[in-house]
Design a protein around this motif. Structure first.
Motif, PDB file in Angstrom:
ATOM      1  N   SER A 126     -89.253  32.891   7.232  1.00 15.99           N
ATOM      2  CA  SER A 126     -87.906  33.379   6.946  1.00 15.99           C
ATOM      3  C   SER A 126     -87.166  33.706   8.233  1.00 15.99           C
ATOM      4  CB  SER A 126     -87.956  34.610   6.042  1.00 15.99           C
ATOM      5  OG  SER A 126     -88.458  35.729   6.742  1.00 15.99           O
ATOM      6  N   PHE A 127     -85.834  33.775   8.108  1.00 13.76           N
ATOM      7  CA  PHE A 127     -84.970  34.043   9.252  1.00 13.76           C
ATOM      8  C   PHE A 127     -83.955  35.112   8.870  1.00 13.76           C
ATOM      9  CE2 PHE A 127     -86.521  29.782   9.941  1.00 13.76           C
ATOM     10  CZ  PHE A 127     -86.674  29.683  11.313  1.00 13.76           C
ATOM     11  N   GLU A 128     -83.253  35.552   9.868  1.00 13.57           N
ATOM     12  CA  GLU A 128     -82.081  36.397   9.683  1.00 13.57           C
ATOM     13  C   GLU A 128     -80.841  35.519   9.853  1.00 13.57           C
ATOM     14  OE1 GLU A 128     -80.921  40.274  12.094  1.00 13.57           O
ATOM     15  OE2 GLU A 128     -80.488  38.459  13.241  1.00 13.57           O
ATOM     16  N   LEU A 129     -79.885  35.654   8.933  1.00 11.50           N
ATOM     17  CA  LEU A 129     -78.635  34.897   9.032  1.00 11.50           C
ATOM     18  C   LEU A 129     -77.524  35.847   9.455  1.00 11.50           C
ATOM     19  CD1 LEU A 129     -77.032  32.292   8.666  1.00 11.50           C
ATOM     20  CD2 LEU A 129     -76.738  32.885   6.248  1.00 11.50           C
ATOM     21  N   ARG A 163     -84.907  34.324  18.518  1.00 15.57           N
ATOM     22  CA  ARG A 163     -85.848  33.385  17.905  1.00 15.57           C
ATOM     23  C   ARG A 163     -85.746  33.332  16.383  1.00 15.57           C
ATOM     24  NH1 ARG A 163     -89.009  35.790  21.964  1.00 15.57           N
ATOM     25  NH2 ARG A 163     -89.704  34.344  23.582  1.00 15.57           N
ATOM     26  N   ARG A 164     -85.635  34.483  15.738  1.00 16.33           N
ATOM     27  CA  ARG A 164     -85.646  34.507  14.283  1.00 16.33           C
ATOM     28  C   ARG A 164     -84.257  34.702  13.697  1.00 16.33           C
ATOM     29  NH1 ARG A 164     -89.656  31.815  13.125  1.00 16.33           N
ATOM     30  NH2 ARG A 164     -89.311  32.457  10.969  1.00 16.33           N
ATOM     31  N   ALA A 178     -84.437  37.686   5.159  1.00 14.18           N
ATOM     32  CA  ALA A 178     -85.184  36.871   4.189  1.00 14.18           C
ATOM     33  C   ALA A 178     -84.447  35.587   3.833  1.00 14.18           C
ATOM     34  CB  ALA A 178     -85.491  37.691   2.935  1.00 14.18           C
ATOM     35  N   VAL A 179     -83.920  34.909   4.843  1.00 13.92           N
ATOM     36  CA  VAL A 179     -83.249  33.620   4.643  1.00 13.92           C
ATOM     37  C   VAL A 179     -84.233  32.510   4.986  1.00 13.92           C
ATOM     38  CG1 VAL A 179     -81.434  32.106   5.519  1.00 13.92           C
ATOM     39  CG2 VAL A 179     -80.947  34.513   5.076  1.00 13.92           C
ATOM     40  N   ARG A 180     -84.267  31.489   4.164  1.00 14.54           N
ATOM     41  CA  ARG A 180     -85.183  30.372   4.395  1.00 14.54           C
ATOM     42  C   ARG A 180     -84.409  29.076   4.572  1.00 14.54           C
ATOM     43  NH1 ARG A 180     -88.239  34.094   1.949  1.00 14.54           N
ATOM     44  NH2 ARG A 180     -90.440  34.161   2.569  1.00 14.54           N
TER      45      ARG A 180
END
Length: 997
Positions: A576-579, A653-654, A692-694
């Motif tokens: 998951s990433f942060e948007l 990075r994330r 929690a972005v994918r």
């Protein structure tokens, strides 16, 4: 994509020279990058024609020459001119007039001076007497004149899709208000943008007195909610901070791009640069920036920390703890983050009262409260930071108000909603379902510049007047009020918000001038008679400011910050990433999406044009197996959006970043269908960022166009960067550098008896904001070419702002370099032109004579700086009547087949020369100001007579930092640079030439 990290490490292992690069493709020596370089001059003919034989090529050339007498110069439509029988008062044909006005944007306003030719506003400058502009202007103000003449603007009043007269709406509005009065206005709502007009606020308050049950809400997608709430947590009352960077030696920006957005951005840029002009560590300030995605503020940082937006709270808490300002417990970050926080805290402690910490508006209220506590503990309050009530006439929590409005609409409690000057159908948080609630309102009225998304779903639409064609007043962030005066009658039957609200009062025939003047007659007229007030009114119009309207700073007492929650959230983990959502540096929240100048202007860091993209870190892109232009599906909960990827060096990075304002379905020809709609994913609990972005690669591709490799240095050193106090000499044979060690030349030396024009650009001051590029475009009638032609490397900007990376791709240093024509003393372009179209003037200018140019492009082939532009097609719009009004009559409007470039604004030189000759005097130093210099917020550009040793430009060229670009070619450029100075913290730089944590 090939590995984009190892090639740079191989470069760095050689040691010695600093290495700069422009793109990840250049780092990886990507095949497409090599192909692009090979397609540049002189082999570019293969990109225009297919491979043809010699015989076919001669046939094509023969046919072209045979037709040259018929259409080579492009036949223009016949136009008739009619002299004025009675000329307007105070207008001299050919001599422009200047009027003071102001432009509001969000919760701030900047003062402007507008140039008018025969009643046509053509160019905007900053008002030097206004505290918010100080004579400068940004890209939004510079491009406003194009929006004024935009043929896509809404032009008529519409009801249910039919054209109606203004009187019909005025009558209808009065009837609605009369019916609502019986119930105290319980069913009526107003939704506006942030109101910084004292007159408009007074009108709305008067309406609410008539209708006490009616409600007024304000909504901007980029607002001050978190800043106000943070002050309430820290001080017990809402307030907005105002910064004084000229007094700050250490500045810490936590996700705060204060050089691009926000109140007083122009003044802050000026003050930041003022202390970065001297090679003196005692005067030079130090800027620390922690942010998820590179910005121009981060690019100017001496030490930048790439950290996710959610983890900014952890950084703020750690700083507060180390400085004894509260904060509560928090988990430590990695070693690099801990070292950065330790070094920053020590630097702040050593500069108590001369330091400053700020947070960006998208950070939560708790972060702002901690920042306020830190400044208070450091003794910065009242020195580098002051607090005021802000420019908004009704400072309120806008998101809370929008929630309430949506709830009332969904419950059927709203019978009539007037949406004035805002576009909530596009910008409202996705989870509020504004569209569904809006559809339940029996009467929906919208006023705006364009038939946008909200207008499309409204029963009535009123075309809003542009600020250059209507009367109003606006309050700047410090409280200073300016009268907004029009320079032209409304072009599209637009009505100001004053006139629309007056119609709700039953005064449908009222005009904005009388409304605004009456308000200030009652407010500031006092006991003066009409003649005395008229004198005062004229003074306000002349100066562009109303004296004595600035706010007095608030005196606030700090609260116990230790009681606050830590406000620390985890960054993206696993897959998951942060948007991150941020306003676009050029289209902002979407309101400028139909402005071609801004759409084509390369973004400061990514250099993308005509689109936004999902910015992703190089390491994350490698893990996902995606490259530039690959389309991915972004998923957060049940919401999904497809967007194209752009690999952004320096991205956390994330973290992923998607700028607002694109993906429009309405709002003008240029706005529709470009980029990706970030608002579709933005929710009320994630206005700044979502967790929690994918991502899922779709296999599709989208064409993204970036100018980052255009005019590539191809391994040559064009940039100089040094540490403040290092005293690294850069005199390398550049023209007019204060030395005589120039190499011998086959060119004869030019002898100058009078003026010899030249320019110096201070890279320490330049922030890469691109205001100079737009100012040049407006001044010199430079056309827009479109996305496809930019992709072919054919953009027409006369001054480009190159962006360079330095260091590792994960967290590089970032530098900017404006590149106009160098006006070389030994100009390579002049000796190869077969038509003598480019030549040397007796004042040192490298001139272009358009009538002689036959389009061989030999000059462009021979220019090592790649600053000459060729009209491959008829880029200028000759058909739209409104656009003809915008063009500067002092500058030729070029057709196709002509080479053009920077002229040092020769038309401005000639105007001053004529006036000086009439007065029988010499041209004074600083009297000639090119468009790029005039608009520059940081005063990075200086123009003048280098033949005069006392001139400012001559003194700059004698400085040790001065150098010429590519002087090893013995071109002797007349435009030179002062090396970019950085002031890294020794505790963090560690000898690393990237000056990064």
């Amino acid at each position: 994509m090939d590995d984009i990290v190892q090639p740079l490490r191989d470069q760095q292992s050689r040691g010695g020279t600093r290495h700069f690069w422009r793109s990840v493709e250049q780092l990886s020596d990507d095949r497409e990058f090599r192909k692009f370089l090979e397609a540049e001059f002189p082999a570019a003919v293969t990109t225009v024609f297919d491979q043809v034989g010699r015989r076919q090529f001669l046939q094509l050339m023969g046919a072209s020459l045979a037709l040259a007498g018929i259409s080579a110069c492009t036949h223009q439509p016949e136009e008739r001119i009619v002299p004025q029988v009675r000329a307007p008062e105070n207008i001299i044909p050919g001599k422009p007039l200047y009027f003071a006005t102001a432009m509001a944007m969000g919760s701030d306003a900047i003062g402007l001076l507008v140039e008018s030719h025969m009643g046509r506003p053509t160019k905007i400058e900053g008002n030097p007497d206004h505290p918010g502009s100080l004579g400068a202007a940004d890209v939004f103000a510079q491009s406003a004149v194009l929006t004024l003449y935009d043929p896509d603007r809404s032009g008529v009043v519409r009801s249910a899709g039919e054209i109606r007269p203004w009187s019909a709406f005025a009558s209808h509005a009065a009837q609605i208000v009369a019916a609502q009065q019986q119930r105290g206005g319980a069913g009526l709502r107003l939704l506006t943008g942030t109101v910084v007009s004292p007159t408009l606020a007074a009108q709305i308050r008067a309406l609410l007195e008539k209708l006490p049950q009616a409600k007024w809400y304000q909504w901007e997608p980029v607002n001050d909610d978190n800043v106000l709430a943070g002050a309430r947590l820290a001080f017990g009352q809402p307030a907005l901070p105002s910064y004084r960077l000229e007094q700050a030696k250490v500045i810490v920006a936590l996700d705060a791009d204060f050089l691009t957005f926000g109140p007083q951005r122009l003044r802050l840029a000026r003050e930041l640069a003022a202390r970065r002009r001297q090679n003196d560590p005692g005067q030079f300030n130090r800027l620390y920036v922690a942010e998820p995605s590179p910005t121009i503020t981060g690019a100017k940082a001496d030490n930048r920390l790439a950290v996710s937006a959610a983890e900014i709270a952890r950084v703020a808490v750690a700083l507060a703890q180390r400085l004894g300002a509260g904060g509560g417990g928090t988990q430590p970050g990695d070693a690099a983050e801990t070292a950065w926080v330790d070094a920053v805290a020590a630097d702040l402690q050593a500069n108590r009262g001369a330091s400053l910490v700020m947070a960006g508006p998208t950070q939560p209220a708790e972060v702002h409260a901690l920042v306020n506590a830190i400044n208070d503990r450091l003794g910065n309050s009242g020195k580098t930071v002051q607090y005021g009530r802000g420019a908004a006439e009704e400072p309120a929590m806008q998101l809370d108000g929008l929630r309430e409005l949506v709830r009332d609409m969904a419950a059927g409690q709203v019978e009539a909603l007037y949406v004035l000057g805002t576009n909530p159908m596009l910008t409202a948080p996705a989870d509020l379902d504004f569209a569904g609630a809006f559809a339940k309102v029996p009467l929906r009225v919208h006023a705006g510049l364009y038939q946008d998304e909200t207008a499309h779903q409204s029963h009535w639409h009123i075309p809003e007047a542009h600020f250059l064609e209507s009367w109003s007043d606006v309050r700047a962030a410090d409280g200073t009020v300016s009268i907004v005066q029009p320079l032209i009658l409304p072009l599209y039957e637009g009505k100001s918000l004053h006139e629309i609200v007056a119609a709700l009062h039953g005064e449908g025939t009222a005009n904005s001038h009388d409304i605004v003047r009456a308000h200030w007659r009652a407010t500031r007229g006092g006991g003066a008679d009409e003649a005395a007030f008229d004198t005062q009114w004229r003074r306000w119009l002349h100066d562009g400011v109303i004296g004595g309207t600035a706010f007095e700073p608030l005196t606030l007492q700090g609260a116990d910050i230790n009681a606050l929650p830590p406000a620390v959230a985890a960054a993206g983990e696993g897959d998951s990433f942060e948007l991150v959502f941020r306003p676009d540096p050029h289209v902002y929240d979407g309101r400028f999406a139909n402005n071609g100048w801004l759409q084509e202007l390369p973004k400061p860091v990514s250099k993308l044009t005509w689109d936004n993209a999902l910015l992703i870190a190089p390491e994350a892109a490698k893990q996902l197996g995606v490259g530039n232009g690959d389309v991915v599906e972004i998923q957060h909960g049940e919401r999904k959006l497809n967007a194209a990827v752009w690999i952004q060096p320096g991205q956390a990075r994330r973290s992923l970043t998607l700028h607002l304002g694109y993906g429009r379905s309405r709002g003008g020809t240029l706005a529709i269908g470009r980029g990706f709609n970030a608002y579709a994913l933005r929710t009320s609990d994630g206005m700044g960022h979502l967790g929690a972005v994918r991502l899922r690669p779709t296999g599709d591709e989208y064409l993204l166009v970036s100018s980052q490799d255009h005019g590539s240095m191809e391994g040559r050193d064009l940039l100089r960067v040094q540490t403040v106090g290092a005293h690294e000499p850069h005199h390398d044979g550049g023209a007019h550098g204060g030395h005589d060690d120039r190499p011998p030349s086959l060119y004869p030396d030019y002898k100058y008896e009078g003026n010899q024009w030249g320019m110096a650009i201070d890279l320490s001051s330049c922030i890469g904001c691109n205001a100079c590029t737009i100012a040049c475009q407006a001044e010199n009638n430079i056309p827009v070419v479109g996305k496809e032609e930019v992709g072919n490397g054919r953009e027409m900007h006369w001054i480009r702002v190159d962006r360079y990376f330095e260091g590792e791709a994960e967290d590089p240093g970032i530098h900017f370099q404006p590149v106009p024509c160098m006006h070389c003393e030994n100009a390579p372009c002049e000796i190869v032109c077969p038509a003598n179209a480019t030549m040397h003037s007796n004042e040192g200018l490298n001139e272009m004579i358009y009538n002689r140019c036959v389009g061989t492009r030999y000059c462009a082939n021979n220019c090592p700086y790649k600053v000459r532009r060729f009209n491959f097609f008829l880029y200028n719009d000759w058909d739209s009547e409104s656009l003809k009004l915008q063009r500067n009559p002092d500058v030729t409007v070029r057709s196709r087949g002509v080479m053009e470039k920077c002229t040092y604004c020769v038309q401005r030189i000639n105007v001053v020369r004529i006036e000086a000759k009439k007065a029988g005097r010499a041209i004074a130093d600083g009297e000639i100001v090119p468009a790029c210099q005039q608009t520059c917020p940081t005063e990075a550009i200086v123009f003048g007579n280098v033949h005069d040793p006392a001139s400012r430009v001559s003194k700059l060229k004698k400085e040790q930092r001065n150098y010429g670009m590519l002087t090893e070619l013995n071109t002797r450029p007349r435009t030179t640079y002062l090396a970019d100075l950085r002031n890294p913290n020794p505790a963090l730089a560690g000898g690393d030439k990237n000056h990064k944590a």
